[in-house]
Scaffold this motif. Structure first.
Motif, PDB file in Angstrom:
ATOM      1  N   PRO A 111       0.896  -1.037   0.064  1.00  0.00           N
ATOM      2  CA  PRO A 111       0.023   0.111  -0.015  1.00  0.00           C
ATOM      3  C   PRO A 111       0.947   1.210  -0.084  1.00  0.00           C
ATOM      4  O   PRO A 111       1.759   1.212   0.637  1.00  0.00           O
ATOM      5  CB  PRO A 111      -0.514  -0.045   1.496  1.00  0.00           C
ATOM      6  N   VAL A 112       0.476   2.314  -0.888  1.00  0.00           N
ATOM      7  CA  VAL A 112       1.440   3.538  -0.877  1.00  0.00           C
ATOM      8  C   VAL A 112       1.079   4.355   0.552  1.00  0.00           C
ATOM      9  O   VAL A 112      -0.186   4.558   0.825  1.00  0.00           O
ATOM     10  CB  VAL A 112       0.808   4.357  -2.098  1.00  0.00           C
ATOM     11  N   SER A 113       1.955   4.683   1.110  1.00  0.00           N
ATOM     12  CA  SER A 113       1.988   5.542   2.187  1.00  0.00           C
ATOM     13  C   SER A 113       1.107   6.776   2.305  1.00  0.00           C
ATOM     14  O   SER A 113       1.332   7.377   1.277  1.00  0.00           O
ATOM     15  CB  SER A 113       3.447   5.629   2.921  1.00  0.00           C
ATOM     16  N   SER A 114       0.466   7.093   3.368  1.00  0.00           N
ATOM     17  CA  SER A 114       0.040   8.309   3.399  1.00  0.00           C
ATOM     18  C   SER A 114       0.681   9.256   4.439  1.00  0.00           C
ATOM     19  O   SER A 114       0.051  10.135   5.031  1.00  0.00           O
ATOM     20  CB  SER A 114      -1.876   8.462   3.483  1.00  0.00           C
ATOM     21  N   ASP A 115       1.773   9.063   4.610  1.00  0.00           N
ATOM     22  CA  ASP A 115       2.641   9.800   5.568  1.00  0.00           C
ATOM     23  C   ASP A 115       2.681  11.184   5.275  1.00  0.00           C
ATOM     24  O   ASP A 115       2.770  11.820   4.338  1.00  0.00           O
ATOM     25  CB  ASP A 115       3.943   9.231   5.715  1.00  0.00           C
ATOM     26  N   ASP A 116       2.644  12.129   6.287  1.00  0.00           N
ATOM     27  CA  ASP A 116       2.776  13.506   6.121  1.00  0.00           C
ATOM     28  C   ASP A 116       4.282  14.123   6.108  1.00  0.00           C
ATOM     29  O   ASP A 116       4.949  13.891   6.925  1.00  0.00           O
ATOM     30  CB  ASP A 116       1.970  14.378   7.651  1.00  0.00           C
ATOM     31  N   TRP A 117       4.450  14.419   4.791  1.00  0.00           N
ATOM     32  CA  TRP A 117       5.797  14.931   4.471  1.00  0.00           C
ATOM     33  C   TRP A 117       6.384  16.008   5.142  1.00  0.00           C
ATOM     34  O   TRP A 117       7.545  16.087   5.316  1.00  0.00           O
ATOM     35  CB  TRP A 117       5.969  14.877   3.067  1.00  0.00           C
ATOM     36  N   GLU A 118       5.475  16.681   5.886  1.00  0.00           N
ATOM     37  CA  GLU A 118       5.980  17.921   6.503  1.00  0.00           C
ATOM     38  C   GLU A 118       6.709  17.437   7.696  1.00  0.00           C
ATOM     39  O   GLU A 118       7.628  18.169   8.268  1.00  0.00           O
ATOM     40  CB  GLU A 118       4.803  18.713   6.989  1.00  0.00           C
ATOM     41  N   TYR A 119       6.524  16.280   8.217  1.00  0.00           N
ATOM     42  CA  TYR A 119       7.302  15.788   9.469  1.00  0.00           C
ATOM     43  C   TYR A 119       8.549  15.039   8.909  1.00  0.00           C
ATOM     44  O   TYR A 119       9.078  14.139  10.043  1.00  0.00           O
ATOM     45  CB  TYR A 119       6.460  15.142  10.386  1.00  0.00           C
TER      46      TYR A 119
END
Length: 271
Positions: free
Chosen positions: A54-62
């Motif tokens: 599954p493609v991650s939905s991580d918040d790239w701001e962090y």
């Protein structure tokens, strides 16, 4: 990539050897791709998609370090040697610039050699291919060269690569041996500009080899090609049992034929 695991029915390396290789490889990935994967989330997305995760939905701001990216975490989760190598191989099948691929391939080759894992790697069409260690001299001088040089003969390359993918699976030896025959047959057709069978192209192949081989060596090659075709027709097509030694012999014999034919064409082109 779907046949990758079939390549890896191999004796497991010691845990410390695998860990050393993983640490070296992670260092190489960080050196070459660290900035790229940190700045471009689409690279991680493409990597996970290619892995079937599954493609991650991580918040790239962090996310502030390459080691915090979804791509890095996905590689970390691959703890066995075959799984980790599969992840490294996938890196060469996503959108990376040619320079990055070249640099990463160069460093990973060094990592394999320095750590001592029972693995060999070869480049083909800009991608790095990992496969189990066999006879070192033949692998380095023949198999690796074939994978590189067959780039000009895509049908032969496809068949040869598929044979390597099946090499480690005893239940697939018949299919593997047939792929090797297809490799030689397709290469002969391309070199001679026809659609004939291997048996019908033997004379043409010997003519191609005439400028680079002595009469005695051509005669020996003629005998080998004849027996090779007979072996394929009488044993492979009838689903005989094959020993690992026999399968390895046919693999290296095929690779030697390819090496000889492609080298002869290259020398002919340079004259």
């Amino acid at each position: 990539m779907s046949d990758f695991r079939k390549r890896w029915s191999m004796t497991q390396a010691p845990a410390e050897t695998i860990e050393e290789f993983r640490n070296r490889a992670f260092g190489s990935v960080s050196e070459v791709l660290g900035g790229l994967i940190l700045d471009d989330p689409s690279i991680s997305a493409a990597f996970l998609h290619a892995l079937g995760e599954p493609v991650s939905s991580d918040d790239w701001e962090y996310i502030s370090k390459p080691t915090e990216t979804p791509l890095w975490h996905a590689l970390e989760r691959r703890t066995t040697l075959p799984d980790f190598l599969f992840g490294l191989e996938v890196l060469f099948h996503i959108e990376l610039n040619a320079y990055a691929r070249q640099q990463l391939a160069q460093l990973l080759r060094k990592d394999v050699a320095a750590s001592g894992v029972p693995v060999l790697c070869a480049e083909s069409n800009g991608c790095l291919i990992f496969y189990p260690e066999g006879a070192q001299l033949l692998d380095e001088q023949v198999v690796n060269a074939d994978l590189a040089w067959l780039g000009d003969y895509p049908e032969a390359l496809k068949a040869f690569s598929e044979a390597l993918a099946l090499y480690g699976s005893s239940g697939e030896h018949g299919h593997m041996l047939n792929c090797l025959r297809v490799c030689i047959e397709e290469l002969a057709r391309k070199l001679l500009g026809n659609d004939s069978s291997l048996e019908k192209n033997t004379v043409g192949l010997l003519a191609l080899l005439e400028p680079v081989l002595s009469k005695e060596t051509r005669n020996m090659t003629h005998q080998l090609l004849d027996y090779y075709a007979k072996y394929q027709n009488e044993h492979v097509k009838h689903h005989d049992d094959w020993t690992p030694v026999e399968v390895a012999f046919i693999l290296y014999l095929t690779a030697t034929f390819v090496y000889l034919l492609v080298t002869a064409r290259r020398e002919e082109s340079h004259d």
